[in-house]
Structures are given as C-alpha cells and as structure tokens.
Scaffold this motif. Structure first.
Motif, PDB file in Angstrom:
ATOM      1  N   ILE A  30       0.900  -1.116   0.067  1.00 33.56           N
ATOM      2  CA  ILE A  30      -0.347  -0.012  -0.001  1.00 33.56           C
ATOM      3  C   ILE A  30       0.927   1.339  -0.021  1.00 33.56           C
ATOM      4  CG2 ILE A  30      -1.571   1.167   1.478  1.00 33.56           C
ATOM      5  CD1 ILE A  30      -3.031  -0.948  -0.251  1.00 33.56           C
ATOM      6  N   ASP A  31       0.463   2.095  -0.746  1.00 35.76           N
ATOM      7  CA  ASP A  31       1.224   3.532  -0.764  1.00 35.76           C
ATOM      8  C   ASP A  31       0.614   4.539   0.228  1.00 35.76           C
ATOM      9  OD1 ASP A  31       2.908   3.234  -3.321  1.00 35.76           O
ATOM     10  OD2 ASP A  31       0.950   2.625  -4.053  1.00 35.76           O
ATOM     11  N   PHE A  32      -0.738   4.423   0.316  1.00 35.11           N
ATOM     12  CA  PHE A  32      -1.361   5.545   1.250  1.00 35.11           C
ATOM     13  C   PHE A  32      -2.567   4.825   2.047  1.00 35.11           C
ATOM     14  CE2 PHE A  32       0.004   7.919  -2.389  1.00 35.11           C
ATOM     15  CZ  PHE A  32       0.673   9.071  -1.908  1.00 35.11           C
ATOM     16  N   VAL A  33      -2.590   5.026   3.191  1.00 39.79           N
ATOM     17  CA  VAL A  33      -3.827   5.094   4.092  1.00 39.79           C
ATOM     18  C   VAL A  33      -4.913   5.963   4.146  1.00 39.79           C
ATOM     19  CG1 VAL A  33      -4.523   4.081   6.527  1.00 39.79           C
ATOM     20  CG2 VAL A  33      -2.116   3.433   5.429  1.00 39.79           C
ATOM     21  N   VAL A  34      -6.079   5.573   3.936  1.00 48.59           N
ATOM     22  CA  VAL A  34      -7.106   6.601   3.982  1.00 48.59           C
ATOM     23  C   VAL A  34      -8.194   6.089   5.120  1.00 48.59           C
ATOM     24  CG1 VAL A  34      -9.150   7.628   2.653  1.00 48.59           C
ATOM     25  CG2 VAL A  34      -6.931   7.140   1.442  1.00 48.59           C
ATOM     26  N   ALA A  35      -8.408   6.999   5.938  1.00 53.67           N
ATOM     27  CA  ALA A  35      -9.525   6.780   7.001  1.00 53.67           C
ATOM     28  C   ALA A  35     -10.810   7.382   6.608  1.00 53.67           C
ATOM     29  CB  ALA A  35      -9.110   7.444   8.242  1.00 53.67           C
ATOM     30  N   LEU A  36     -11.811   6.396   6.901  1.00 52.87           N
ATOM     31  CA  LEU A  36     -13.066   6.972   6.134  1.00 52.87           C
ATOM     32  C   LEU A  36     -14.169   7.129   7.859  1.00 52.87           C
ATOM     33  CD1 LEU A  36     -15.000   7.433   3.851  1.00 52.87           C
ATOM     34  CD2 LEU A  36     -15.657   5.042   3.861  1.00 52.87           C
ATOM     35  N   ALA A  37     -14.406   8.584   7.966  1.00 51.14           N
ATOM     36  CA  ALA A  37     -14.989   8.752   9.299  1.00 51.14           C
ATOM     37  C   ALA A  37     -16.208   9.219   9.104  1.00 51.14           C
ATOM     38  CB  ALA A  37     -14.182   9.769  10.175  1.00 51.14           C
ATOM     39  N   GLY A  38     -17.169   9.557   9.988  1.00 48.20           N
ATOM     40  CA  GLY A  38     -18.266  10.287  10.070  1.00 48.20           C
ATOM     41  C   GLY A  38     -19.452   9.790  10.884  1.00 48.20           C
ATOM     42  N   ASN A  39     -20.561  10.463  11.039  1.00 49.70           N
ATOM     43  CA  ASN A  39     -21.740  10.260  11.930  1.00 49.70           C
ATOM     44  C   ASN A  39     -22.157   8.945  11.341  1.00 49.70           C
ATOM     45  OD1 ASN A  39     -23.185  13.467  12.601  1.00 49.70           O
ATOM     46  ND2 ASN A  39     -21.232  12.530  13.011  1.00 49.70           N
ATOM     47  N   PRO A  40     -22.967   8.168  12.059  1.00 53.54           N
ATOM     48  CA  PRO A  40     -23.581   6.894  11.482  1.00 53.54           C
ATOM     49  C   PRO A  40     -24.628   7.359  10.375  1.00 53.54           C
ATOM     50  CG  PRO A  40     -23.701   7.050  13.884  1.00 53.54           C
ATOM     51  CD  PRO A  40     -23.245   8.261  13.647  1.00 53.54           C
ATOM     52  N   VAL A  47     -19.717   3.922   0.207  1.00 51.02           N
ATOM     53  CA  VAL A  47     -18.444   4.545  -0.313  1.00 51.02           C
ATOM     54  C   VAL A  47     -17.543   3.423   0.022  1.00 51.02           C
ATOM     55  CG1 VAL A  47     -16.641   6.444   0.056  1.00 51.02           C
ATOM     56  CG2 VAL A  47     -19.154   7.261   0.018  1.00 51.02           C
ATOM     57  N   PHE A  48     -17.395   3.072   0.992  1.00 52.19           N
ATOM     58  CA  PHE A  48     -16.251   2.049   1.105  1.00 52.19           C
ATOM     59  C   PHE A  48     -16.479   0.948   0.249  1.00 52.19           C
ATOM     60  CE2 PHE A  48     -14.936  -2.136   2.997  1.00 52.19           C
ATOM     61  CZ  PHE A  48     -13.842  -1.941   3.366  1.00 52.19           C
ATOM     62  N   ASN A  49     -17.753   0.383  -0.205  1.00 51.93           N
ATOM     63  CA  ASN A  49     -17.989  -0.547  -0.921  1.00 51.93           C
ATOM     64  C   ASN A  49     -17.498  -0.222  -2.608  1.00 51.93           C
ATOM     65  OD1 ASN A  49     -18.844  -2.282   1.155  1.00 51.93           O
ATOM     66  ND2 ASN A  49     -21.049  -1.920   0.999  1.00 51.93           N
ATOM     67  N   ALA A  50     -18.150   1.163  -2.804  1.00 56.95           N
ATOM     68  CA  ALA A  50     -17.759   1.623  -4.153  1.00 56.95           C
ATOM     69  C   ALA A  50     -16.608   1.736  -4.423  1.00 56.95           C
ATOM     70  CB  ALA A  50     -18.502   2.856  -4.192  1.00 56.95           C
ATOM     71  N   ALA A  69     -13.876  -1.887   9.233  1.00 58.89           N
ATOM     72  CA  ALA A  69     -13.691  -2.772   7.891  1.00 58.89           C
ATOM     73  C   ALA A  69     -12.443  -1.998   7.097  1.00 58.89           C
ATOM     74  CB  ALA A  69     -14.999  -2.209   7.125  1.00 58.89           C
ATOM     75  N   GLU A  70     -11.772  -3.019   6.460  1.00 60.02           N
ATOM     76  CA  GLU A  70     -10.717  -2.518   5.740  1.00 60.02           C
ATOM     77  C   GLU A  70     -10.617  -3.080   4.164  1.00 60.02           C
ATOM     78  OE1 GLU A  70      -7.236  -3.610   7.363  1.00 60.02           O
ATOM     79  OE2 GLU A  70      -7.211  -2.272   9.427  1.00 60.02           O
ATOM     80  N   GLY A  71     -10.543  -2.313   3.228  1.00 55.92           N
ATOM     81  CA  GLY A  71     -10.269  -2.705   1.997  1.00 55.92           C
ATOM     82  C   GLY A  71      -9.322  -1.879   1.225  1.00 55.92           C
ATOM     83  N   ALA A  72      -9.086  -2.181   0.024  1.00 54.67           N
ATOM     84  CA  ALA A  72      -8.160  -1.412  -0.828  1.00 54.67           C
ATOM     85  C   ALA A  72      -8.610  -1.219  -2.334  1.00 54.67           C
ATOM     86  CB  ALA A  72      -6.910  -2.135  -0.825  1.00 54.67           C
ATOM     87  N   PHE A  73      -8.027   0.190  -2.927  1.00 56.16           N
ATOM     88  CA  PHE A  73      -8.206   0.234  -4.252  1.00 56.16           C
ATOM     89  C   PHE A  73      -6.885   0.713  -4.798  1.00 56.16           C
ATOM     90  CE2 PHE A  73      -9.276   4.259  -1.938  1.00 56.16           C
ATOM     91  CZ  PHE A  73      -8.826   5.253  -2.712  1.00 56.16           C
ATOM     92  N   GLU A  74      -6.925   0.675  -6.038  1.00 61.66           N
ATOM     93  CA  GLU A  74      -5.954   1.299  -6.778  1.00 61.66           C
ATOM     94  C   GLU A  74      -6.401   2.398  -7.883  1.00 61.66           C
ATOM     95  OE1 GLU A  74      -3.061  -0.223 -10.279  1.00 61.66           O
ATOM     96  OE2 GLU A  74      -3.304  -1.560  -8.553  1.00 61.66           O
ATOM     97  N   TYR A  75      -5.563   3.479  -7.871  1.00 64.05           N
ATOM     98  CA  TYR A  75      -5.986   4.541  -8.546  1.00 64.05           C
ATOM     99  C   TYR A  75      -4.838   5.030  -9.159  1.00 64.05           C
ATOM    100  CZ  TYR A  75      -7.596   9.167 -10.010  1.00 64.05           C
ATOM    101  OH  TYR A  75      -7.917  10.384 -11.007  1.00 64.05           O
ATOM    102  N   GLY A  76      -4.813   4.999 -10.645  1.00 60.25           N
ATOM    103  CA  GLY A  76      -3.657   5.438 -11.289  1.00 60.25           C
ATOM    104  C   GLY A  76      -2.336   4.169 -11.204  1.00 60.25           C
ATOM    105  N   VAL A  83      -9.787   2.393   5.677  1.00 65.78           N
ATOM    106  CA  VAL A  83     -10.098   2.127   6.787  1.00 65.78           C
ATOM    107  C   VAL A  83     -11.641   2.779   7.062  1.00 65.78           C
ATOM    108  CG1 VAL A  83      -9.678   1.693   9.234  1.00 65.78           C
ATOM    109  CG2 VAL A  83      -7.775   1.624   7.563  1.00 65.78           C
ATOM    110  N   ASP A  84     -12.699   1.838   7.154  1.00 64.86           N
ATOM    111  CA  ASP A  84     -14.022   2.528   7.455  1.00 64.86           C
ATOM    112  C   ASP A  84     -14.228   2.398   9.071  1.00 64.86           C
ATOM    113  OD1 ASP A  84     -16.400   3.266   7.678  1.00 64.86           O
ATOM    114  OD2 ASP A  84     -17.335   1.652   6.945  1.00 64.86           O
TER     115      ASP A  84
END
Length: 254
Positions: A30-40, A47-50, A69-76, A83-84
């Motif tokens: 992995i090159d970068f770690v992205v946290a996904l935060a927010g109200n319920p 967004v995580f699934n998308a 929840a953890e997953g990954a995606f590639e962009y470029g 990380v949800d």
C-alpha cells in the motif's frame, strides 16, 4: 461475509471510475492509508464498498470488541488502504466507538481522512468535522446524500464551505455513484500533496488557556518528537482526558 462473496471481492477488477481498480481485501504494498470517518447513517459503507468492491468485510481491532472494515483500491499507479471507522457523533472518547475512531485518526496517522457528512443534516454533522480538523491536516469533506438534499430543496454552497473549513469539499450521491470519481481524484491529490489543506482551527481561545496550551505543547513535542498534533493533545490533557493521559503513560502516542 460468506466465502462466495469473499472470493468474488478478492478478485474484483471492476472499474466504476476512470483509473479506479477495486482491490477487495488485498492490502499488500500500500502507498497510502485513507481513513473513512463520519456520523452514523451518512453513507460510509456505501462509499467504502464503491471504492473497494467489498461488502462489509470486517476485521477485529486488537483487544477490542468493536470492528472496523478494511479494503483497498488502486488509482493510477498507486494503492490505497481504506479503513472504515465506526460511525460516531464526537471524538471526545465517551464511548468505545469514539475512542477507536479518534485513536486511529490521531495515532494511526492516516495519509488522508475522508469525513462523511449528510447534506440534509450538515449543521449537526459539522460538530464531528470540526473536531477531526483539530487533529489532522489532511482531510476531505464528502458531502453525501446530495440527491436527498435536492429533493428537500436544500442548497449548499460547496465552495464557500470549502473556503471556511480549509479543506476540499466533494458533493456526492454515493448510492448512485455520483461524485465518486471526483472523490477518488481528490483523495489522490491530497495524499500526494497536490492539494494543501489549511483546516479550520479554534482561534477564540482565552489568553490564559492559550498560554497553557502553548507551554504544554512544547513539553509534549520534546518528549514525543513524532507526535501528530501536540496542540490538540495539550487541550485534551488540560481537560483531564484520561484516555490521552493513559496513552502518554503507555507510549501509545509514539
């Protein structure tokens, strides 16, 4: 998640946006770690699934009963671990969900934090947004459920909001995949330093408190040179936050 869904997701190569490759649970190299935060109920899971192609793949936090929840995606040519975090209304650590979300943003030092907000309830959601901006310099506000906002005749000036918050604001309707390509592009630009965030911070602090915070921040930085945000930690110590005090004692901050 059953084995059938896992097997499909792990080999997922669908592109829902130009340059996006969903990697499922493959978080290697992995090159970068992205946290996904927010109200319920702000659409975090959508967004995580998308982005990952997963369906609520969860992994246990060490020593915790709450899951993330953890997953990954590639962009470029770059790979991102997503990380949800548990949905929460605050980061004041009055519950386990709040503590987990806060500790990951603070101690996990994600390269980007995407803050999900409900466009129909923006004022209520901004409480968490402002708290997160006190912790991290790299954040994006994902203004989700724009389709519902339009149906309710709610209009939001995203440019003014971005200027006032000092971070990018991306309007989305995640369940219809609207705005997702723009969100992915913005994540990449923030992670790579092409967009420099200047997040809003509390300024109207009484002078006596401000002096105490500055003095304490200097001492924190001396003892913990790699600390992510000494100012915010100083505020929490002055408020008697037992979780932060314990983190200092156990060395969790480094």
């Amino acid at each position: 998640m059953d084995d059938k869904v896992n097997s499909v997701c792990e080999g997922c190569s669908q592109y829902s946006a130009k340059g996006l490759k969903k990697l499922g649970v493959n978080t290697d190299n992995i090159d970068f770690v992205v946290a996904l935060a927010g109200n319920p109920n702000t659409g975090k899971s959508t967004v995580f699934n998308a982005l990952t192609g997963l369906r609520q793949h969860t992994g246990n936090w060490p020593g915790k009963t709450v899951t993330r929840a953890e997953g990954a995606f590639e962009y470029g040519t770059q790979k991102y671990k997503l990380v949800d975090l548990p949905g929460t209304y605050s980061l004041l650590s009055t519950s386990q969900d709040e503590e987990i979300a806060r500790n990951f943003i603070l101690f996990g030092k994600p390269d980007v934090t995407v803050i999900m907000a409900d466009a129909c309830r923006l004022e209520r959601n901004l409480n968490l947004v402002l708290q997160i901006l006190e912790i991290t310099d790299k954040a994006i506000l994902c203004l989700n459920l724009m389709d519902e906002a339009k149906r309710n005749n709610i209009s939001i000036d995203e440019r003014t909001l971005a200027r006032d918050l000092g971070i990018p604001v991306v309007p989305t309707s995640a369940r219809f995949n609207e705005g997702i390509p723009e969100l992915i592009k913005t994540i990449s630009e923030v992670a790579n330093g092409n967009i420099i965030c200047k997040p809003h911070r509390i300024k109207n602090v009484p002078e006596n408190i401000n002096k105490a915070v500055k003095k304490l921040s200097v001492e924190i930085e001396k003892q913990f040179p790699t600390i992510p945000n000494s100012r915010w930690i100083a505020f929490r110590l002055l408020e008697g936050d037992t979780h932060i005090i314990d983190a200092l004692k156990t060395g969790e901050l480094v």
